[in-house]
Design a protein around this motif. Structure first.
Motif, PDB file in Angstrom:
ATOM      1  N   ALA A   1       0.825  -1.363  -0.043  1.00 30.02           N
ATOM      2  CA  ALA A   1       0.027   0.114  -0.007  1.00 30.02           C
ATOM      3  C   ALA A   1       0.811   1.167   0.133  1.00 30.02           C
ATOM      4  O   ALA A   1       1.792   1.241   0.555  1.00 30.02           O
ATOM      5  N   ALA A   2       0.523   2.083  -0.539  1.00 25.49           N
ATOM      6  CA  ALA A   2       1.264   3.489  -0.814  1.00 25.49           C
ATOM      7  C   ALA A   2       1.165   4.219   0.679  1.00 25.49           C
ATOM      8  O   ALA A   2       0.355   3.918   1.707  1.00 25.49           O
ATOM      9  N   ARG A   3       1.792   5.075   0.927  1.00 23.24           N
ATOM     10  CA  ARG A   3       1.978   5.767   2.184  1.00 23.24           C
ATOM     11  C   ARG A   3       0.856   6.495   2.626  1.00 23.24           C
ATOM     12  O   ARG A   3       0.288   6.363   3.711  1.00 23.24           O
ATOM     13  N   TYR A   4       0.086   7.184   1.558  1.00 25.87           N
ATOM     14  CA  TYR A   4      -1.113   7.738   2.093  1.00 25.87           C
ATOM     15  C   TYR A   4      -2.221   6.917   2.336  1.00 25.87           C
ATOM     16  O   TYR A   4      -2.899   7.225   3.049  1.00 25.87           O
ATOM     17  N   GLU A   5      -2.185   5.821   1.813  1.00 27.02           N
ATOM     18  CA  GLU A   5      -3.324   4.694   1.868  1.00 27.02           C
ATOM     19  C   GLU A   5      -3.235   4.217   3.473  1.00 27.02           C
ATOM     20  O   GLU A   5      -4.216   3.806   4.059  1.00 27.02           O
ATOM     21  N   LEU A   6      -1.942   4.034   3.706  1.00 24.24           N
ATOM     22  CA  LEU A   6      -1.849   3.496   5.221  1.00 24.24           C
ATOM     23  C   LEU A   6      -2.217   4.596   6.289  1.00 24.24           C
ATOM     24  O   LEU A   6      -2.914   4.392   7.268  1.00 24.24           O
ATOM     25  N   ILE A   7      -1.753   6.129   6.003  1.00 22.04           N
ATOM     26  CA  ILE A   7      -2.504   7.091   6.792  1.00 22.04           C
ATOM     27  C   ILE A   7      -3.919   7.104   6.801  1.00 22.04           C
ATOM     28  O   ILE A   7      -4.475   7.271   7.926  1.00 22.04           O
ATOM     29  N   ALA A   8      -4.441   6.666   5.683  1.00 21.13           N
ATOM     30  CA  ALA A   8      -5.796   6.870   5.473  1.00 21.13           C
ATOM     31  C   ALA A   8      -6.530   5.588   6.321  1.00 21.13           C
ATOM     32  O   ALA A   8      -7.472   6.147   6.928  1.00 21.13           O
ATOM     33  N   ASP A   9      -5.905   4.676   6.366  1.00 25.88           N
ATOM     34  CA  ASP A   9      -6.386   3.519   7.019  1.00 25.88           C
ATOM     35  C   ASP A   9      -6.318   3.792   8.653  1.00 25.88           C
ATOM     36  O   ASP A   9      -7.398   3.452   9.314  1.00 25.88           O
ATOM     37  N   ASP A  10      -5.508   4.492   9.008  1.00 24.39           N
ATOM     38  CA  ASP A  10      -5.165   4.774  10.427  1.00 24.39           C
ATOM     39  C   ASP A  10      -6.377   5.797  10.844  1.00 24.39           C
ATOM     40  O   ASP A  10      -7.083   5.607  12.024  1.00 24.39           O
ATOM     41  N   LEU A  11      -6.583   6.864   9.920  1.00 26.87           N
ATOM     42  CA  LEU A  11      -7.532   7.695  10.472  1.00 26.87           C
ATOM     43  C   LEU A  11      -9.046   7.304  10.138  1.00 26.87           C
ATOM     44  O   LEU A  11      -9.896   7.509  11.006  1.00 26.87           O
ATOM     45  N   ARG A  12      -9.033   6.432   9.294  1.00 23.05           N
ATOM     46  CA  ARG A  12     -10.488   5.567   9.213  1.00 23.05           C
ATOM     47  C   ARG A  12     -10.579   4.808  10.467  1.00 23.05           C
ATOM     48  O   ARG A  12     -11.689   4.797  10.919  1.00 23.05           O
ATOM     49  N   GLU A  13      -9.730   4.118  10.757  1.00 28.41           N
ATOM     50  CA  GLU A  13      -9.886   3.237  12.192  1.00 28.41           C
ATOM     51  C   GLU A  13     -10.404   4.241  13.203  1.00 28.41           C
ATOM     52  O   GLU A  13     -11.241   3.793  14.138  1.00 28.41           O
ATOM     53  N   GLY A  14      -9.672   5.317  13.476  1.00 32.02           N
ATOM     54  CA  GLY A  14      -9.897   6.384  14.220  1.00 32.02           C
ATOM     55  C   GLY A  14     -11.364   6.808  14.474  1.00 32.02           C
ATOM     56  O   GLY A  14     -12.064   7.191  15.351  1.00 32.02           O
ATOM     57  N   ILE A  15     -11.914   7.079  13.189  1.00 31.23           N
ATOM     58  CA  ILE A  15     -13.128   7.592  13.134  1.00 31.23           C
ATOM     59  C   ILE A  15     -14.088   6.277  13.451  1.00 31.23           C
ATOM     60  O   ILE A  15     -15.242   6.666  13.963  1.00 31.23           O
ATOM     61  N   ILE A  16     -13.898   5.266  12.856  1.00 35.37           N
ATOM     62  CA  ILE A  16     -14.882   4.064  12.999  1.00 35.37           C
ATOM     63  C   ILE A  16     -14.943   3.881  14.610  1.00 35.37           C
ATOM     64  O   ILE A  16     -15.796   3.446  15.271  1.00 35.37           O
ATOM     65  N   SER A  17     -13.743   3.954  15.278  1.00 29.74           N
ATOM     66  CA  SER A  17     -13.646   3.548  16.818  1.00 29.74           C
ATOM     67  C   SER A  17     -14.149   4.402  17.709  1.00 29.74           C
ATOM     68  O   SER A  17     -14.542   4.201  19.038  1.00 29.74           O
ATOM     69  N   GLY A  18     -14.381   5.648  16.994  1.00 29.72           N
ATOM     70  CA  GLY A  18     -14.881   6.792  17.981  1.00 29.72           C
ATOM     71  C   GLY A  18     -13.494   7.632  18.715  1.00 29.72           C
ATOM     72  O   GLY A  18     -14.080   8.605  19.524  1.00 29.72           O
ATOM     73  N   ALA A  19     -12.534   7.304  18.214  1.00 29.01           N
ATOM     74  CA  ALA A  19     -11.331   8.110  18.753  1.00 29.01           C
ATOM     75  C   ALA A  19     -11.691   9.490  18.178  1.00 29.01           C
ATOM     76  O   ALA A  19     -11.196  10.540  18.775  1.00 29.01           O
ATOM     77  N   TYR A  20     -12.205   9.632  16.863  1.00 33.90           N
ATOM     78  CA  TYR A  20     -12.423  10.950  16.238  1.00 33.90           C
ATOM     79  C   TYR A  20     -14.088  11.019  16.133  1.00 33.90           C
ATOM     80  O   TYR A  20     -14.667  10.697  15.071  1.00 33.90           O
ATOM     81  N   PRO A  21     -14.783  11.402  17.287  1.00 32.38           N
ATOM     82  CA  PRO A  21     -16.188  11.391  17.113  1.00 32.38           C
ATOM     83  C   PRO A  21     -16.860  12.115  16.031  1.00 32.38           C
ATOM     84  O   PRO A  21     -16.296  13.140  15.503  1.00 32.38           O
ATOM     85  N   VAL A  22     -18.267  12.036  15.643  1.00 33.42           N
ATOM     86  CA  VAL A  22     -18.751  12.799  14.733  1.00 33.42           C
ATOM     87  C   VAL A  22     -18.850  14.273  15.259  1.00 33.42           C
ATOM     88  O   VAL A  22     -19.326  14.400  16.310  1.00 33.42           O
ATOM     89  N   GLY A  23     -18.701  15.061  14.479  1.00 34.52           N
ATOM     90  CA  GLY A  23     -18.668  16.501  14.696  1.00 34.52           C
ATOM     91  C   GLY A  23     -17.431  17.033  15.043  1.00 34.52           C
ATOM     92  O   GLY A  23     -17.214  18.288  15.200  1.00 34.52           O
TER      93      GLY A  23
END
Length: 255
Positions: free
Chosen positions: A2-24
């Motif tokens: 995977a490209a570097r940006y895809e790995l970063i996107a995966d990490d951020l996506r996981e944070g959003i789904i897990s609630g580390a970055y809450p809606v809003g």
């Protein structure tokens, strides 16, 4: 690999789904993310653009990205309006009439709604403050006065009509396909002209089968997913071939 940006996107996506970055909430700035991941800001920008395309974060420019939430799905198991679905999911939503006019029904609308004069409404819908849906709805003549009486920023037309007139939209027929964003859609949804939009064309009727409305709804890519549960014994889906020569269908206003 995977490209570097895809790995970063995966990490951020996981944070959003897990609630580390809450809606809003806001994502960290590009500079903060670049330091955290040891990457260039351009790489971080690519990663965040992936999330924006998926509808997980807002697409506004010049500010930190707002988290819209994990993937949102709308089921066809029950007939719900956009506002009813959004409220049930705990989302912050809104609506605003952009244009509204009375006019004679076209031949196709006469077949669906019974003819005569119809009310045509162009409405923009938002989720978590972001534009996600353009509705082009044509209402049958008998319900038009009740719709015209509603405020331009009415959050739920379906609920308001029930509250004021007792109207219940009991049955719906839905056709789903993809279309390219025209000039007006692109401007309202904040996407580039030609960007893919998910289109849902629907016609709803009362319990007695009286036509209420016919609508062409266009969702920004990545903002909403539709879910359907079926089995070998019950299948609400029907596959239908599309005549590519007339796939654009009828246009209301300038799309």
């Amino acid at each position: 690999m995977a490209a570097r940006y895809e790995l970063i996107a995966d990490d951020l996506r996981e944070g959003i789904i897990s609630g580390a970055y809450p809606v809003g909430s806001q994502l960290p700035s590009e500079a903060e993310l670049a330091r955290r991941h040891g990457a260039a800001r351009g790489t971080v920008r690519q990663a965040v653009a992936v999330l924006a395309a998926e509808g997980l974060v807002g697409s506004r420019q010049g500010a930190r990205r707002i988290v819209l939430g994990a993937a949102r799905s709308q089921s066809f198991a029950e007939l719900h309006s956009f506002a009813q679905w959004a409220r049930a999911g705990g989302h912050r939503f809104g609506g605003q009439v952009i244009e509204q006019r009375r006019r004679p029904a076209s031949a196709a609308e006469t077949d669906r709604l019974g003819g005569g004069e119809v009310l045509e409404v162009l409405r923009l819908r938002t989720l978590e403050g972001e534009p996600v849906l353009v509705e082009r709805t044509v209402y049958a003549a008998w319900v038009a006065p009740a719709v015209e009486a509603l405020p331009a920023d009415c959050e739920s037309v379906t609920q308001a009509l029930y509250d004021t007139t007792g109207l219940v939209c009991a049955y719906g027929e839905h056709l789903i396909d993809a279309v390219a964003a025209g000039t007006q859609d692109a401007r309202l949804l904040g996407v580039r002209r030609g960007s893919p939009l998910l289109r849902q064309r629907r016609t709803t009727t009362t319990q007695e089968g009286r036509p209420v409305e016919s609508s062409d709804d266009r969702y920004r890519a990545g903002s909403v997913a539709f879910s359907i549960r079926n089995s070998i014994g019950a299948n609400p889906l029907v596959r239908q071939a599309i005549d590519l020569r007339s796939a654009s269908g009828e246009h209301m206003f300038d799309s």
